[in-house]
Design a protein around this motif. Structure first.
Motif, PDB file in Angstrom:
ATOM      1  N   PRO A  38     -34.883  51.487 -46.954  1.00 26.78           N
ATOM      2  CA  PRO A  38     -35.556  50.885 -48.114  1.00 26.78           C
ATOM      3  C   PRO A  38     -36.744  51.728 -48.599  1.00 26.78           C
ATOM      4  O   PRO A  38     -37.654  52.024 -47.818  1.00 26.78           O
ATOM      5  CB  PRO A  38     -36.022  49.519 -47.593  1.00 26.78           C
ATOM      6  N   GLU A  39     -36.716  52.085 -49.889  1.00 25.39           N
ATOM      7  CA  GLU A  39     -37.738  52.991 -50.447  1.00 25.39           C
ATOM      8  C   GLU A  39     -39.143  52.396 -50.351  1.00 25.39           C
ATOM      9  O   GLU A  39     -40.115  53.112 -50.113  1.00 25.39           O
ATOM     10  CB  GLU A  39     -37.429  53.310 -51.923  1.00 25.39           C
ATOM     11  N   ASP A  40     -39.263  51.055 -50.536  1.00 20.16           N
ATOM     12  CA  ASP A  40     -40.614  50.482 -50.511  1.00 20.16           C
ATOM     13  C   ASP A  40     -41.217  50.514 -49.101  1.00 20.16           C
ATOM     14  O   ASP A  40     -42.427  50.691 -48.936  1.00 20.16           O
ATOM     15  CB  ASP A  40     -40.634  49.067 -51.106  1.00 20.16           C
ATOM     16  N   PHE A 230     -34.589  47.874 -40.598  1.00 19.45           N
ATOM     17  CA  PHE A 230     -34.784  48.631 -41.843  1.00 19.45           C
ATOM     18  C   PHE A 230     -33.884  49.867 -41.931  1.00 19.45           C
ATOM     19  O   PHE A 230     -34.126  50.749 -42.760  1.00 19.45           O
ATOM     20  CB  PHE A 230     -36.266  49.003 -42.000  1.00 19.45           C
ATOM     21  N   GLY A 272     -42.451  45.449 -44.330  1.00 16.62           N
ATOM     22  CA  GLY A 272     -41.008  45.196 -44.464  1.00 16.62           C
ATOM     23  C   GLY A 272     -40.587  43.830 -43.945  1.00 16.62           C
ATOM     24  O   GLY A 272     -39.703  43.186 -44.522  1.00 16.62           O
ATOM     25  N   LYS A 275     -40.467  41.102 -46.454  1.00 15.29           N
ATOM     26  CA  LYS A 275     -39.575  41.166 -47.630  1.00 15.29           C
ATOM     27  C   LYS A 275     -38.797  39.854 -47.748  1.00 15.29           C
ATOM     28  O   LYS A 275     -38.528  39.187 -46.735  1.00 15.29           O
ATOM     29  CB  LYS A 275     -38.596  42.340 -47.480  1.00 15.29           C
ATOM     30  N   TYR A 279     -33.402  40.986 -49.452  1.00 15.71           N
ATOM     31  CA  TYR A 279     -33.260  42.299 -48.807  1.00 15.71           C
ATOM     32  C   TYR A 279     -32.308  42.216 -47.623  1.00 15.71           C
ATOM     33  O   TYR A 279     -31.404  43.050 -47.465  1.00 15.71           O
ATOM     34  CB  TYR A 279     -34.627  42.845 -48.330  1.00 15.71           C
ATOM     35  N   MET A 283     -28.643  43.986 -47.250  1.00 13.74           N
ATOM     36  CA  MET A 283     -28.412  44.927 -46.151  1.00 13.74           C
ATOM     37  C   MET A 283     -27.145  44.527 -45.404  1.00 13.74           C
ATOM     38  O   MET A 283     -26.250  45.335 -45.177  1.00 13.74           O
ATOM     39  CB  MET A 283     -29.639  44.909 -45.234  1.00 13.74           C
TER      40      MET A 283
END
Ligand code: PMP
Ligand code: GLN
Length: 380
Positions: A38-40, A230, A272, A275, A279, A283
């Motif tokens: 995840p980019e964030d 993640f 994370g 989230k 998310y 995933m």
């Protein structure tokens, strides 16, 4: 040579990955995704690295991550953990080592289930523990009351449980959870629960922790891993959750293993874990699609695929697939001749191994899976 230098072998994951690198094989062996994650969460790690302290964080973890773990399990699993009951570790691997070194004394008996994750047996034996192995059988891999009774004794101190289970991709059922809880209470045993795959579950399934069973809140050590949650397996951020009487002892072992874990990765994991549910659902849905893609491809090639309810893994049953080789010979052939690395499941047994099952990791881009399937059109 001093036996100390020869006691520990090389794990199958490193052996297969090293050979895959050397030969250019597609690596469906060691379990790691080939996406970016995840980019964030990555951005939060980068921000914290530049903007925040990079000196030793508190030994038990940053307050933010300890609180985030407790909050996360309240929301996702209905557990009532306090942040003070969470200890941050350098991956679940360190959490396992800390739990075993803290809780196993020489001669203590530790009930474990085969197939078993590679780190368990060496750690228990190095701590002086005596492994009492319960063998699970494909394709169900179920724990039974009779099998548990056969390994019980007045020296039973611990049960080491992995659910969802690597390598089988199965999840422990409500009946087995009740069985294990009764067993731990009856023998006054502590359960170490390796739940690193808790979020990677499919077809609408819900992970249940042994910690939530009656009588288990104060005798369970629950282990989690940000690497799995993640899809960032190199990160090595994990945690131990346990009631104060146990977590205070776990902290003693953790302080002499790694003491602490990089602060920017703790900040990113804390971010994370907060989230929203979307998310985690996305995933899971992504990995489920990959599971189905690889399973369909393998079935099309004539392989018998065992059901996978969770984890990054599915297994093929060689005997049922008409392959007249054991798992090690087949994995070797596939790697050296066809260019696809897998993991022979007998590597997860200390004794009396099942020898006809091979594990493949489906946590890959479609193109990687398709290329592996193309190579696997060749059969031994
Ligand atoms: N336990 C199990 C069952 C695992 O599959 C793994 C890694 N895949 C670990 C522990 C180790 O987790 P970490 O990378 O966080 O150390
Ligand atoms: N857990 C990963 C797997 O099962 C490997 C982790 C490791 O290499 N130690 O493939």
């Amino acid at each position: 040579m001093n036996p100390v230098y020869t006691a520990l072998g090389t794990t199958i994951f490193e052996a297969m990955s090293a050979r895959a690198r050397a030969t250019g094989a597609i690596n469906l062996g060691q379990g790691f995704p080939d996406g970016r994650g995840p980019e964030d969460v990555l951005a939060e790690a980068a921000r914290a690295l530049i903007e925040e302290s990079n000196q030793y964080p508190p030994m038990a973890g940053t307050p933010a991550l300890r609180q985030a773990v407790a909050d996360h399990y309240r929301v996702h699993q209905g557990l009532d953990l306090d942040a003070s009951e969470v200890i941050v570790t350098s991956g679940a691997t360190e959490a396992l080592a800390a739990a075993i070194f803290a809780l196993v004394s020489p001669g203590d008996e530790v009930v474990m289930f085969q197939p078993l994750y590679d780190a368990y047996l060496p750690l228990v034996q190095r701590a002086g523990g005596v492994a009492k192995l319960v063998r699970l059988e494909p394709p169900e891999w179920r724990i039974t009351a009779d099998a548990l009774a056969a390994v019980a004794s007045d020296r039973t101190r611990l049960v080491l449980l992995n659910s969802p289970l690597n390598p089988t991709g199965t999840m422990i059922g409500p009946d087995e959870l009740a069985l294990l809880a009764d067993f731990c209470v009856a023998h006054d045993a502590i359960a170490i629960c390796d739940e690193v795959w808790e979020h990677v579950v499919f077809d609408g399934r819900q992970h249940r922790s042994l910690m939530a069973q009656p009588g288990m809140r104060d005798r369970t050590v629950k282990i989690g891993s940000a690497g799995k949650i993640f899809s960032l397996t190199g990160w090595k951020v994990g945690w131990l959750c346990a009631a104060p009487a146990i977590s205070s002892v776990l902290a003693k072992a953790h302080q002499f293993l790694t003491f602490t874990t990089p602060p920017n990765l703790q900040a990113a994991a804390a971010f994370g874990l907060g989230k929203d549910i979307a998310y985690f659902e996305e995933m899971r849905a992504g990995y489920q699609r990959s599971r189905d893609r690889l399973a369909a491809g393998l079935t099309g090639l004539g392989y018998t695929v065992l059901p996978s309810a969770a984890t990054y893994f599915l297994n093929i049953d060689l005997a049922a697939s008409g392959v007249d080789m054991d798992d090690v010979a087949f994995a070797r052939w596939l790697l050296e001749e066809a260019g696809v690395a897998t993991i022979p499941v007998s590597a997860f047994y200390a004794e009396n191994a099942v020898r006809s099952v091979v594990r493949l990791c489906f946590a890959k881009q479609d193109a990687t899976l398709d290329a592996a399937l193309e190579r696997m059109t060749r059969r031994p």
